[in-house]
Design an enzyme around this catalytic site. Structure first.
Site, mmCIF file in Angstrom:
data_model
loop_
_atom_site.group_PDB
_atom_site.id
_atom_site.type_symbol
_atom_site.label_atom_id
_atom_site.label_comp_id
_atom_site.label_asym_id
_atom_site.label_seq_id
_atom_site.Cartn_x
_atom_site.Cartn_y
_atom_site.Cartn_z
ATOM 1 N N TYR A 169 0.825 -1.210 0.000
ATOM 2 C CA TYR A 169 0.000 0.000 0.000
ATOM 3 C C TYR A 169 0.857 1.257 0.000
ATOM 4 O O TYR A 169 0.749 2.102 0.891
ATOM 5 C CB TYR A 169 -0.944 0.002 1.211
ATOM 6 C CG TYR A 169 -2.004 -1.062 1.101
ATOM 7 C CD1 TYR A 169 -3.150 -0.829 0.336
ATOM 8 C CD2 TYR A 169 -1.873 -2.297 1.715
ATOM 9 C CE1 TYR A 169 -4.116 -1.805 0.197
ATOM 10 C CE2 TYR A 169 -2.832 -3.282 1.580
ATOM 11 C CZ TYR A 169 -3.953 -3.026 0.824
ATOM 12 O OH TYR A 169 -4.905 -3.986 0.679
ATOM 13 N N TYR A 178 -11.587 -7.964 6.830
ATOM 14 C CA TYR A 178 -10.490 -7.963 5.854
ATOM 15 C C TYR A 178 -10.159 -9.405 5.498
ATOM 16 O O TYR A 178 -9.967 -10.239 6.389
ATOM 17 C CB TYR A 178 -9.230 -7.274 6.420
ATOM 18 C CG TYR A 178 -8.084 -7.338 5.426
ATOM 19 C CD1 TYR A 178 -8.065 -6.484 4.317
ATOM 20 C CD2 TYR A 178 -7.079 -8.297 5.540
ATOM 21 C CE1 TYR A 178 -7.052 -6.576 3.374
ATOM 22 C CE2 TYR A 178 -6.058 -8.394 4.599
ATOM 23 C CZ TYR A 178 -6.056 -7.528 3.519
ATOM 24 O OH TYR A 178 -5.063 -7.626 2.578
ATOM 25 N N ASP A 204 -12.299 -17.245 8.398
ATOM 26 C CA ASP A 204 -10.968 -16.815 7.988
ATOM 27 C C ASP A 204 -10.127 -16.661 9.251
ATOM 28 O O ASP A 204 -10.210 -15.641 9.939
ATOM 29 C CB ASP A 204 -11.094 -15.493 7.211
ATOM 30 C CG ASP A 204 -9.746 -14.953 6.759
ATOM 31 O OD1 ASP A 204 -8.712 -15.470 7.226
ATOM 32 O OD2 ASP A 204 -9.740 -13.996 5.960
ATOM 33 N N LYS A 232 -0.567 -16.757 7.533
ATOM 34 C CA LYS A 232 0.234 -15.920 8.451
ATOM 35 C C LYS A 232 1.119 -16.737 9.405
ATOM 36 O O LYS A 232 2.167 -17.202 8.995
ATOM 37 C CB LYS A 232 -0.689 -14.939 9.172
ATOM 38 C CG LYS A 232 -1.216 -13.877 8.203
ATOM 39 C CD LYS A 232 -1.591 -12.570 8.851
ATOM 40 C CE LYS A 232 -1.645 -11.456 7.827
ATOM 41 N NZ LYS A 232 -2.983 -11.023 7.473
HETATM 42 C C1 LIG Z 1 -3.571 -11.060 6.115
HETATM 43 C C2 LIG Z 1 -4.938 -11.610 5.965
HETATM 44 C C3 LIG Z 1 -5.377 -12.149 4.744
HETATM 45 C C4 LIG Z 1 -4.536 -12.107 3.491
HETATM 46 O O1 LIG Z 1 -3.367 -12.848 3.620
HETATM 47 P P1 LIG Z 1 -2.121 -12.553 2.606
HETATM 48 O O2 LIG Z 1 -1.143 -13.625 2.973
HETATM 49 O O3 LIG Z 1 -1.652 -11.177 2.906
HETATM 50 O O4 LIG Z 1 -2.651 -12.700 1.226
HETATM 51 C C5 LIG Z 1 -6.646 -12.681 4.695
HETATM 52 N N1 LIG Z 1 -7.441 -12.693 5.777
HETATM 53 C C6 LIG Z 1 -7.040 -12.210 6.967
HETATM 54 C C7 LIG Z 1 -7.967 -12.280 8.147
HETATM 55 C C8 LIG Z 1 -5.789 -11.634 7.098
HETATM 56 O O5 LIG Z 1 -5.417 -11.117 8.273
#
Ligand SMILES: *Cc1c(COP(=O)(O)O)cnc(C)c1O
Length: 428
Positions: free
Chosen positions: A19, A147, A248, A277
């Site tokens: 960004y 997100y 997620d 992550k």
């Molecule tokens: C960081 C994140 C993503 C995206 O992961 P990237 O490895 O950056 O593509 C998706 N969902 C959540 C909740 C996140 O924190």
């Protein structure tokens, strides 16, 4: 060979950071090495890492056992295609993941990043409904201020205002949004809090493939912690309206909220779960999408009889080795008491910020501490102030937050929270 100064110039002229603009007016700090919770800058300064490199580096940097496991795997094989071939790191990691994730999940799809894991989850849900002879079900219900990543499918379920829906209007699928759960973590969820989700399902169920949400902690969309009861009621509504639930857990997975996975706060299981992550302890990029037999049996049993996705670097052996070793390290560590200790230190250390007029909220859950301000922070002054104080903290919008590696000491936590208090204290 270019000098260090010439290389920095190349960075400023020719490399995009997350960004950012090219020719940014904000500094980027060159890091030459990292060890434990400390980043070493090119000018010799050391910074205590308050970000765990965006949730990932849970065991700290330069972790001896991680290094050894990766060096060993490197001698055997750095990569091999996953089409028609398999290997121990992927099989062992899968066995380990299935042992610690919710019991109904028993199949794993590996990909390279969280955003792709979300794309895969959305494709699974759509292919599932195709297989169930309900092809109209291809939309998603999502929470505002969520997100889920930066690719097109993931973008479509991110918050429509802070996300990129305006900029990419017409190119991003139109999904269905319900308000951010207003009920805080630790509080009950009232009927009024869940009603918008119930109404969205009532109105759109025949077009909806799945509800997608971050369980308990909304991360990059606002660092908000919501009621576990909201999540369990959302699960019940998905069952009632016969819609899949995608959780997620990319930010929340692997202990960050005090549970191994955040859905455990509510005692519920998703139909599809995304992880990423902290999966590899921050060593390599790897993500995964898990699901249960009802989903994959339906997909396998209908035309074209396969799940339609297959990344080039799927289940990379080095990344799988990093993930397996990271999970073993986590499970063998006193991670719950570490998170409780971090939570207590963050509570004590950040509480005084509440008294400052520029602060609207202070909230802490597990290894996450958030100070929310009235106004967006000025990155141009705040980040250099943190660096001068010997800490690496990268605020966004109105949020100054900490989520350090789990191995951080009390002393380093004190330094981090003192830096936040002092910097926030200077806000008008
Ligand atoms: C960081 C994140 C993503 C995206 O992961 P990237 O490895 O950056 O593509 C998706 N969902 C959540 C909740 C996140 O924190």
């Amino acid at each position: 060979m270019s000098t260090h100064e010439q290389l920095i110039d190349i960075d400023r002229r020719s490399i995009w950071h997350p960004y950012s603009a090219l020719h940014p007016d904000l500094p980027v700090y060159p890091v030459v090495s990292a060890d434990g919770v400390r980043l070493k800058l090119a000018d010799g300064r050391e910074l205590i890492d308050g970000m765990a490199s965006w949730w990932c580096v849970i065991h700290g940097y330069n972790q001896p056992r991680m290094n050894r496991a990766l060096a060993d795997q490197l001698q055997r094989m750095a990569h091999v295609m996953f089409g028609g071939l398999t290997h121990d790191p992927a099989m062992q990691l899968t066995e380990q993941l299935l042992a610690i994730t919710p019991p109904s999940l028993d199949a794993v799809f590996y990909s390279d990043s969280g955003s792709v894991a979300v794309e895969v989850a959305m494709k699974m849900a759509i292919q599932y409904w195709q297989a169930m002879d309900k092809p109209a079900r291809k939309r998603f219900i999502s929470l505002r201020h969520g997100y889920h990543g930066d690719t097109f499918g993931a973008m479509s379920v991110c918050d429509p205002e802070t996300g990129m829906h305006g900029l990419f209007k017409g190119a991003v699928a139109a999904q269905i949004f319900v308000p951010q759960p207003p009920c805080r973590y630790g509080r009950p969820c009232r009927d009024d809090d869940i009603r918008p989700l119930q109404q969205a399902l009532e109105k759109n169920a025949d077009q909806v493939a799945a509800v997608i949400m971050e369980p308990i902690v909304q991360g990059a969309g606002g660092m908000w912690f919501y009621s576990a009861e909201y999540l369990s009621r959302a699960r019940a509504l998905c069952d009632q309206y016969n819609v899949l639930l995608i959780l997620d857990e990319i930010a929340t997975g692997f202990g960050r909220t005090g549970k191994l996975f955040a859905c455990e706060h509510a005692g519920i299981e998703p139909d599809i779960m995304c992880i990423g992550k902290a999966l590899t302890g921050g060593y390599l990029s790897l993500a995964a999408t898990l699901t249960g037999s009802h989903v994959y049996q339906a997909i396998d049993g209908a035309d074209p009889g396969v799940f339609m996705h297959g990344p080039t670097f799927m289940a990379n052996p080095l990344a799988c080795t990093a993930a397996l070793t990271s999970i073993q390290l986590l499970l063998e560590s006193p991670w719950q008491s570490r998170i409780t200790r971090i939570e207590n230190r963050l509570r004590e250390g950040l509480a005084p910020c509440r008294d400052h007029p520029a602060v609207t909220d202070v909230r802490v859950l597990g290894g996450i501490g958030v100070v929310e301000l009235q106004m967006p922070v000025d990155m141009k002054t705040m980040v250099p102030e943190f660096v001068a104080a010997g800490v690496w903290i990268r605020p966004f919008g109105r949020l100054v937050y900490l989520m350090p590696p789990y191995i951080i000491s009390d002393e380093d936590l004190h330094t981090l929270t003192r830096a936040v208090r002092e910097t926030v204290g200077k806000q008008a």
